[in-house]
Design a protein around this motif. Structure first.
Motif, PDB file in Angstrom:
ATOM      1  N   TYR A  85       0.842  -1.188   0.000  1.00 16.59           N
ATOM      2  CA  TYR A  85       0.000   0.000   0.000  1.00 16.59           C
ATOM      3  C   TYR A  85       0.882   1.245   0.000  1.00 16.59           C
ATOM      4  N   ILE A  86       0.555   2.138  -0.914  1.00 18.48           N
ATOM      5  CA  ILE A  86       1.220   3.437  -1.008  1.00 18.48           C
ATOM      6  C   ILE A  86       0.124   4.484  -0.867  1.00 18.48           C
ATOM      7  N   ARG A  87       0.391   5.508  -0.106  1.00 14.29           N
ATOM      8  CA  ARG A  87      -0.588   6.585   0.006  1.00 14.29           C
ATOM      9  C   ARG A  87      -1.022   7.005  -1.401  1.00 14.29           C
ATOM     10  N   PRO A  88      -2.342   7.108  -1.664  1.00 20.64           N
ATOM     11  CA  PRO A  88      -2.818   7.350  -3.034  1.00 20.64           C
ATOM     12  C   PRO A  88      -2.172   8.539  -3.743  1.00 20.64           C
ATOM     13  N   ASP A  89      -1.867   9.606  -3.015  1.00 20.69           N
ATOM     14  CA  ASP A  89      -1.261  10.776  -3.665  1.00 20.69           C
ATOM     15  C   ASP A  89       0.203  10.552  -4.043  1.00 20.69           C
ATOM     16  N   LEU A  90       0.768   9.422  -3.628  1.00 17.50           N
ATOM     17  CA  LEU A  90       2.174   9.141  -3.930  1.00 17.50           C
ATOM     18  C   LEU A  90       2.369   7.946  -4.858  1.00 17.50           C
ATOM     19  N   VAL A  91       1.276   7.371  -5.335  1.00 18.52           N
ATOM     20  CA  VAL A  91       1.379   6.256  -6.279  1.00 18.52           C
ATOM     21  C   VAL A  91       2.121   6.736  -7.527  1.00 18.52           C
ATOM     22  N   GLY A  92       3.041   5.912  -7.996  1.00 20.44           N
ATOM     23  CA  GLY A  92       3.800   6.249  -9.197  1.00 20.44           C
ATOM     24  C   GLY A  92       5.059   7.055  -8.938  1.00 20.44           C
ATOM     25  N   THR A  93       5.414   7.248  -7.676  1.00 16.03           N
ATOM     26  CA  THR A  93       6.613   8.037  -7.355  1.00 16.03           C
ATOM     27  C   THR A  93       7.827   7.165  -7.042  1.00 16.03           C
ATOM     28  N   GLY A  94       7.675   5.846  -7.195  1.00 14.34           N
ATOM     29  CA  GLY A  94       8.801   4.948  -6.951  1.00 14.34           C
ATOM     30  C   GLY A  94       8.782   4.264  -5.597  1.00 14.34           C
ATOM     31  N   ILE A  95       7.829   4.619  -4.748  1.00 15.80           N
ATOM     32  CA  ILE A  95       7.768   4.006  -3.415  1.00 15.80           C
ATOM     33  C   ILE A  95       7.426   2.529  -3.530  1.00 15.80           C
ATOM     34  N   ASP A  96       6.513   2.188  -4.451  1.00 15.16           N
ATOM     35  CA  ASP A  96       6.158   0.788  -4.650  1.00 15.16           C
ATOM     36  C   ASP A  96       7.379  -0.020  -5.088  1.00 15.16           C
ATOM     37  N   THR A  97       8.176   0.545  -5.981  1.00 14.25           N
ATOM     38  CA  THR A  97       9.390  -0.140  -6.432  1.00 14.25           C
ATOM     39  C   THR A  97      10.382  -0.290  -5.283  1.00 14.25           C
ATOM     40  N   ALA A  98      10.486   0.718  -4.431  1.00 15.68           N
ATOM     41  CA  ALA A  98      11.397   0.629  -3.282  1.00 15.68           C
ATOM     42  C   ALA A  98      10.979  -0.503  -2.347  1.00 15.68           C
ATOM     43  N   LEU A  99       9.680  -0.611  -2.069  1.00 12.55           N
ATOM     44  CA  LEU A  99       9.203  -1.694  -1.195  1.00 12.55           C
ATOM     45  C   LEU A  99       9.449  -3.055  -1.838  1.00 12.55           C
ATOM     46  N   HIS A 102      13.126  -3.954  -1.908  1.00 14.65           N
ATOM     47  CA  HIS A 102      13.597  -4.341  -0.572  1.00 14.65           C
ATOM     48  C   HIS A 102      13.254  -5.810  -0.308  1.00 14.65           C
ATOM     49  N   LEU A 103      12.026  -6.203  -0.640  1.00 12.37           N
ATOM     50  CA  LEU A 103      11.641  -7.600  -0.442  1.00 12.37           C
ATOM     51  C   LEU A 103      12.409  -8.523  -1.380  1.00 12.37           C
ATOM     52  N   ALA A 104      12.694  -8.070  -2.578  1.00 11.51           N
ATOM     53  CA  ALA A 104      13.503  -8.871  -3.507  1.00 11.51           C
ATOM     54  C   ALA A 104      14.901  -9.086  -2.933  1.00 11.51           C
ATOM     55  N   ALA A 105      15.462  -8.040  -2.313  1.00  8.94           N
ATOM     56  CA  ALA A 105      16.787  -8.171  -1.700  1.00  8.94           C
ATOM     57  C   ALA A 105      16.740  -9.158  -0.535  1.00  8.94           C
ATOM     58  N   LEU A 106      15.666  -9.104   0.272  1.00  2.00           N
ATOM     59  CA  LEU A 106      15.516 -10.084   1.356  1.00  2.00           C
ATOM     60  C   LEU A 106      15.442 -11.495   0.784  1.00  2.00           C
ATOM     61  N   SER A 107      14.696 -11.653  -0.305  1.00  2.00           N
ATOM     62  CA  SER A 107      14.581 -12.963  -0.951  1.00  2.00           C
ATOM     63  C   SER A 107      15.950 -13.475  -1.382  1.00  2.00           C
ATOM     64  N   ALA A 108      16.708 -12.627  -2.026  1.00  3.38           N
ATOM     65  CA  ALA A 108      18.041 -13.026  -2.495  1.00  3.38           C
ATOM     66  C   ALA A 108      18.947 -13.361  -1.315  1.00  3.38           C
ATOM     67  N   GLU A 109      18.928 -12.519  -0.294  1.00  2.00           N
ATOM     68  CA  GLU A 109      19.785 -12.714   0.877  1.00  2.00           C
ATOM     69  C   GLU A 109      19.467 -14.019   1.604  1.00  2.00           C
ATOM     70  N   ARG A 110      18.188 -14.365   1.683  1.00  2.00           N
ATOM     71  CA  ARG A 110      17.761 -15.536   2.456  1.00  2.00           C
ATOM     72  C   ARG A 110      17.560 -16.787   1.608  1.00  2.00           C
ATOM     73  N   TYR A 130       3.658  -4.246 -13.027  1.00  4.74           N
ATOM     74  CA  TYR A 130       4.189  -5.523 -12.541  1.00  4.74           C
ATOM     75  C   TYR A 130       4.887  -6.282 -13.661  1.00  4.74           C
ATOM     76  N   ARG A 131       4.307  -6.276 -14.857  1.00  4.94           N
ATOM     77  CA  ARG A 131       4.953  -6.952 -15.990  1.00  4.94           C
ATOM     78  C   ARG A 131       6.283  -6.280 -16.337  1.00  4.94           C
ATOM     79  N   SER A 132       6.349  -4.944 -16.176  1.00  7.95           N
ATOM     80  CA  SER A 132       7.608  -4.246 -16.475  1.00  7.95           C
ATOM     81  C   SER A 132       8.724  -4.671 -15.531  1.00  7.95           C
ATOM     82  N   LEU A 133       8.356  -5.168 -14.351  1.00  8.16           N
ATOM     83  CA  LEU A 133       9.343  -5.682 -13.403  1.00  8.16           C
ATOM     84  C   LEU A 133       9.764  -7.111 -13.753  1.00  8.16           C
ATOM     85  N   GLY A 134       9.025  -7.729 -14.682  1.00 11.63           N
ATOM     86  CA  GLY A 134       9.296  -9.111 -15.050  1.00 11.63           C
ATOM     87  C   GLY A 134       8.342 -10.097 -14.397  1.00 11.63           C
ATOM     88  N   ALA A 135       7.302  -9.604 -13.704  1.00 10.04           N
ATOM     89  CA  ALA A 135       6.340 -10.496 -13.064  1.00 10.04           C
ATOM     90  C   ALA A 135       5.561 -11.255 -14.125  1.00 10.04           C
TER      91      ALA A 135
END
Length: 162
Positions: A85-99, A102-110, A130-135
């Motif tokens: 969840y990203i605050r609606p006024d901030l959708v598309g600012t890169g916060i979703d990609t940051a989250l 971060h989880l992708a890095a945890l996945s790789a690390e563990r 999501y498809r642009s990320l390769g999902a």
């Protein structure tokens, strides 16, 4: 900045969960409360984890993700993202990609094998992101997978057959 949610953050996280449900017009689907959320995240045997996205300039929490581990005999251990969840006024600012990164890095690390989440394929801008990320949308022998859920009375009925 992305940081883990702590027990002191439980009230804020709970309010953000409700904010997400309001945004999805799904508040009637919430059946958990703050205490159950606290036990899931911070009890003796946690079953879920959460992270906040924090604005670097203001220190304000602007989003969160809540996730759990799943295991597949075919694919191994993975992160299942229940909420992002990203605050609606901030959708598309890169916060979703940051989250997500971060989880992708945890996945790789563990050594987790993949990440998964539910999404509406009818929400084309989000699906395209999501498809642009390769999902991918997984399929088994050419058919799309779907999620089946058993809860409430049908779950209780089946349990009585045990």
């Amino acid at each position: 900045m992305i940081r883990p949610v702590t027990a002191d953050d439980l009230g804020l996280l709970h309010s953000l969960v409700h904010g997400m449900a309001e945004n999805e017009e799904a508040t009637g689907q919430i059946s958990t409360d703050r205490d159950e959320l606290g036990r899931a995240l911070f009890g003796p045997d946690p079953v879920a984890w959460a992270h906040f996205a924090v604005d670097d300039k203001t220190g304000e929490v602007v989003g969160y993700t809540l996730w759990a581990l799943v295991y597949s005999t075919w694919r191994g251990t993975a992160i299942h993202i229940d909420d992002i969840y990203i605050r609606p006024d901030l959708v598309g600012t890169g916060i979703d990609t940051a989250l997500l990164s971060h989880l992708a890095a945890l996945s790789a690390e563990r050594g987790y094998r993949h990440m998964q989440w539910w999404g509406r394929v009818t929400n084309e801008p989000v699906a395209a992101y999501y498809r642009s990320l390769g999902a991918e949308i997984p399929s088994v022998q050419g058919g799309e997978l779907t999620v089946f859920r058993l809860s409430g009375a049908p779950l209780a009925d089946l349990a009585r057959q045990a």
